[in-house]
Write an enzyme that holds these catalytic residues in place. Structure first.
Site, PDB file in Angstrom:
ATOM      1  N   ASP A  74       0.868  -1.186   0.000  1.00 42.77           N
ATOM      2  CA  ASP A  74       0.000   0.000   0.000  1.00 42.77           C
ATOM      3  C   ASP A  74       0.897   1.225   0.000  1.00 42.77           C
ATOM      4  O   ASP A  74       1.635   1.470   0.959  1.00 42.77           O
ATOM      5  CB  ASP A  74      -0.908  -0.004   1.232  1.00 42.77           C
ATOM      6  CG  ASP A  74      -2.047   1.016   1.144  1.00 42.77           C
ATOM      7  OD1 ASP A  74      -1.875   2.027   0.444  1.00 42.77           O
ATOM      8  OD2 ASP A  74      -3.089   0.792   1.778  1.00 42.77           O
ATOM      9  N   ARG A  95      -0.162   4.403  -0.300  1.00 39.43           N
ATOM     10  CA  ARG A  95      -0.892   5.632   0.029  1.00 39.43           C
ATOM     11  C   ARG A  95      -0.287   6.350   1.234  1.00 39.43           C
ATOM     12  O   ARG A  95       0.275   5.724   2.121  1.00 39.43           O
ATOM     13  CB  ARG A  95      -2.361   5.319   0.295  1.00 39.43           C
ATOM     14  CG  ARG A  95      -3.133   4.931  -0.941  1.00 39.43           C
ATOM     15  CD  ARG A  95      -4.550   4.497  -0.606  1.00 39.43           C
ATOM     16  NE  ARG A  95      -4.581   3.244   0.155  1.00 39.43           N
ATOM     17  CZ  ARG A  95      -5.690   2.621   0.501  1.00 39.43           C
ATOM     18  NH1 ARG A  95      -6.870   3.148   0.187  1.00 39.43           N
ATOM     19  NH2 ARG A  95      -5.640   1.484   1.173  1.00 39.43           N
TER      20      ARG A  95
END
Length: 355
Positions: A287, A289
């Site tokens: 991930d 983000r």
């Protein structure tokens, strides 16, 4: 280190995306990089000059290619430097960079991995490629002309969410509520435009908040490969039944790897890899983000306490680590179908989602 540093990083990212050489420095080391994905035969020939530039790959990609055991002078978590031999031309380099091609065109080799002489600069260069939305695979050499130059510290400044500001706001009646306001945020360094949709009127209570990462395929095209579209609609509906709510629509497509790389991950999933392994094979983290962006948006809206609609504990940790108190985690499971059941199971079993 502030706006000027972020601008230098922005110039370097733009140059890399356009297929121009960039200098990256970190920890006293320096290298010149040309993105494999945006290189062309003519630009690579110019970049090579009198001697062929070597190929820099992420640690994850090196492991996929079984190169890790060759790197005696580096840790398995370090980037891999592949010696450029005459037959390692641009098409072969592209095949090295893109795992989607692995099954269709198995690589021949042998490839010789060498120790990376400027490991911190190499890590920063691969990070720059990821920020540019490119595969983390580069032609590299020690010196030569460049279009832009950037340091690791300047890349840090570029990613700093403190550069996010409110750009505009307006009343926006929407299908679920005629009483809504849209607020647009702009990051002065990367020009990304994030949006908050405020449903109802702030009343002093913690708002019901949803962090929703942009998903063109799910939100707009109705893709059944994910649960994004139903989650977006469900969040807006739930906010109409709460005191009030805020939808944060974040420009972090594909868990931060961008639309093109998300489609590459989809292609890998079609080959049998789950969403976690697909990201890793592409050379990205599980991930990518940055939830500090969402925290900054909430702070600019004057909200330090929230009720967070999520199944993802990392979102809770990300907000709280950036100074936003999550007073309640509200479960948000919906949108399961035969096409995404394996995807949801992976989120549950491998990334800790509470499903």
């Amino acid at each position: 280190m502030g706006g000027s540093a972020a601008r230098d990083a922005a110039r370097a990212i733009d140059a890399l995306k356009r297929g121009w050489p960039v200098a990256i420095s970190a920890g006293g080391g320096r290298l010149i990089a040309l993105a494999i994905e945006t290189a062309q035969d003519a630009s690579l020939a110019t970049f090579d000059g009198d001697a062929p530039a070597d190929v820099l790959l992420s640690a994850a990609r090196a492991a996929t290619l079984n190169l890790a055991n060759q790197r005696e002078a580096a840790s398995p978590a370090s980037p891999a430097l592949i010696e450029r031999v005459p037959w390692l031309d641009l098409p072969v380099a592209v095949a090295l960079a893109d795992p989607v091609r692995d099954l269709a065109t198995p690589l021949k080799g042998p490839f010789r991995a060498m120790a990376v002489t400027a490991p911190l600069a190499a890590e920063a260069a691969l990070r720059l490629a990821r920020l540019a939305g490119l595969l983390p695979a580069l032609f590299v050499k020690a010196d030569g002309p460049v279009e832009a130059e950037v340091s690791a510290d300047q890349i840090d400044a570029y990613e700093d969410p403190a550069h996010l500001v409110i750009a505009s706001r307006a009343r926006l009646p929407v299908a679920v509520s005629e009483k809504a306001e849209i607020v647009a945020f702009r990051h002065v360094a990367d020009a990304a435009e994030h949006v908050a949709l405020i449903i109802g009127a702030p009343d002093g209570s913690p708002p019901l908040v949803r962090l929703h990462s942009e998903c063109l395929t799910g939100d707009v095209l109705g893709s059944l490969k994910c649960d994004c579209g139903p989650q977006l609609a469900g969040a807006l509906s739930a906010m109409t039944h709460a005191n009030w709510g805020i939808l944060l629509y974040l420009r972090q497509e594909g868990r931060g790897i961008g639309l093109i790389n998300k489609l590459r991950a989809y292609a890998l999933q079609d080959q049998g890899f789950d969403t976690v392994d697909a990201n890793l094979r592409l050379g990205f983290g599980v991930d990518e983000r940055d939830f500090r962006v969402a925290a900054r948006m909430l702070a600019l809206l004057g909200q330090r306490k929230v009720r967070l609609m999520t199944n993802n504990p990392q979102k809770v940790a990300g907000l709280e680590g950036a100074g936003i108190e999550v007073v309640d985690r509200v479960a948000h499971k919906m949108g399961e179908n035969p096409h995404n059941s394996a995807y949801l199971a992976t989120k549950r079993d491998r990334t800790g989602h509470v499903l």
